[in-house]
Enzyme design. Structure first.
Site, PDB file in Angstrom:
ATOM      1  CB  CYS A  45      19.589  63.497  77.173  1.00 49.19           C
ATOM      2  SG  CYS A  45      17.795  63.589  77.127  1.00 49.19           S
ATOM      3  CG  ASN A  46      19.085  65.655  83.237  1.00 53.71           C
ATOM      4  OD1 ASN A  46      19.564  65.518  84.353  1.00 53.71           O
ATOM      5  ND2 ASN A  46      19.487  66.617  82.423  1.00 53.71           N
ATOM      6  CB  THR A  47      14.622  62.849  79.152  1.00 56.59           C
ATOM      7  OG1 THR A  47      14.395  64.188  79.595  1.00 56.59           O
ATOM      8  CG2 THR A  47      13.297  62.157  78.936  1.00 56.59           C
ATOM      9  CD  GLU A 105      16.150  71.031  70.078  1.00 57.82           C
ATOM     10  OE1 GLU A 105      16.218  70.931  68.843  1.00 57.82           O
ATOM     11  OE2 GLU A 105      17.047  70.649  70.843  1.00 57.82           O
ATOM     12  N   GLY A 131      11.038  64.277  76.480  1.00 60.53           N
ATOM     13  CA  GLY A 131      10.381  64.337  77.795  1.00 60.53           C
ATOM     14  C   GLY A 131       8.890  64.084  77.760  1.00 60.53           C
ATOM     15  CG  ASP A 168      20.181  66.492  74.462  1.00 60.25           C
ATOM     16  OD1 ASP A 168      19.514  65.905  75.322  1.00 60.25           O
ATOM     17  OD2 ASP A 168      19.911  67.660  74.095  1.00 60.25           O
ATOM     18  CB  SER A 169      16.226  64.728  73.127  1.00 53.75           C
ATOM     19  OG  SER A 169      16.321  65.951  73.839  1.00 53.75           O
ATOM     20  CB  CYS A 185      16.141  69.608  81.213  1.00 52.20           C
ATOM     21  SG  CYS A 185      16.039  69.638  79.401  1.00 52.20           S
ATOM     22  CB  THR A 186      21.398  68.845  78.898  1.00 52.60           C
ATOM     23  OG1 THR A 186      20.590  68.186  77.900  1.00 52.60           O
ATOM     24  CG2 THR A 186      21.926  67.811  79.874  1.00 52.60           C
ATOM     25  CG  HIS A 187      17.235  71.373  75.644  1.00 52.85           C
ATOM     26  ND1 HIS A 187      17.385  70.009  75.697  1.00 52.85           N
ATOM     27  CD2 HIS A 187      17.078  71.688  74.329  1.00 52.85           C
ATOM     28  CE1 HIS A 187      17.317  69.514  74.461  1.00 52.85           C
ATOM     29  NE2 HIS A 187      17.125  70.513  73.616  1.00 52.85           N
TER      30      HIS A 187
END
Ligand code: DGL
Length: 261
Positions: free
Chosen positions: A77-79, A156, A47, A14-15, A188-190
């Site tokens: 991560c969707n992005t 984050e 993103g 993931d980002s 979004c996975t966050h």
């Protein structure tokens, strides 16, 4: 064909720390697997980057995870999925590879013509993958795509609750809540890490969807098909990697893995 052993880890990327919401589902469904979780927090948010930047970063991290011996890859991560997964399938045709996209389908089919808000990063909303997903369900549901720049930054920074977050979300969501929406998709996975506040603001009659469990089930079935499930009956390990590399980040990763969503 790569020569890969069944106890090799699954690489989850993931980002930043958001994909840990997917890692939790993977561990729930595949507890005996080993995992390397790699977050690129030094380059987050994805993103708001260019498509080319996100593609390059995703390719690079995938390559490194494979060099570390990963037997499969989850792009949590969707992005990054919308930017890079199609090309990755071409690069690694034999690799069990799963991406994630906003769980619009269950939300759109939840009842007769529901009103659905999809929260995601500006890139996910803009990219063709989501645009064509939205087209598929536009007759079944009234869909409101909602880009949420600034929201992943709360996660984050470890700010998962509190007044500042509440104010931010209220401002973002109130125009939609006034429309009497039926559901919210966390694209979004966050965002699952701030689900409690979203649910409180939206109220109990709004159902919240995310794609974590579906992604984990898909990985399980790909490993079954490739005959790569780990036969061990012991609990697997999780190894965290993060491009920021600070002690705080690793502590945060462990905390999020235990965080109740
Ligand atoms: N976690 C990522 C996703 O699912 C995005 C966060 C970012 O902008 O980097 O889309």
């Amino acid at each position: 064909m790569r020569n890969i052993s069944k106890d090799a880890p699954i690489g989850v990327f993931d980002s930043g720390v958001g994909g840990i919401s997917i890692l939790k589902e993977l561990i729930r469904i595949l507890p005996n697997e080993n995992y390397i979780y790699r977050g690129d927090s030094a380059n987050a948010p994805y993103g708001l980057k260019s498509l080319e930047q996100v593609r390059e970063l995703t390719f690079q991290h995938t390559k490194e995870l494979l060099e570390e011996g990963a037997k499969a890859i989850v792009v949590a991560c969707n992005t990054a999925t919308s930017a890079a997964v199609r090309s990755m399938r071409g690069m690694y045709p034999d690799l069990p590879l799963v991406g994630i996209e906003p769980a619009l389908k269950p939300a759109a089919l939840q009842k007769e013509h529901p009103k659905v808000v999809v929260m995601a990063t500006p890139m996910t909303i803009r990219e063709e993958k989501f645009q064509s997903l939205m087209k598929r369900f536009e007759d079944q549901a009234q869909i409101f795509p909602l880009p949420c720049p600034g929201l992943m930054e709360f996660v984050e920074a470890g700010e998962l609750e509190g007044e500042r977050l509440e104010r931010f979300l209220e401002e973002l969501l109130s125009p939609y809540l006034e429309k009497n929406i039926d559901s919210i998709v966390l694209g979004c996975t966050h965002y699952p890490f701030v689900k409690k506040t979203i649910q409180r603001l939206a109220g109990d009659r709004v159902t919240i969807f995310d794609g974590g469990a579906g992604t984990a089930r898909r990985m399980k079935s790909l490993l079954e098909q490739a005959n790569l499930l780990n036969p061990s009956d012991e609990e697997g390990f999780v190894q965290f990697e993060n491009s920021l590399g600070t002690e705080e980040k690793f502590v945060q990763c462990e905390t999020l893995l235990q965080w109740e969503i």
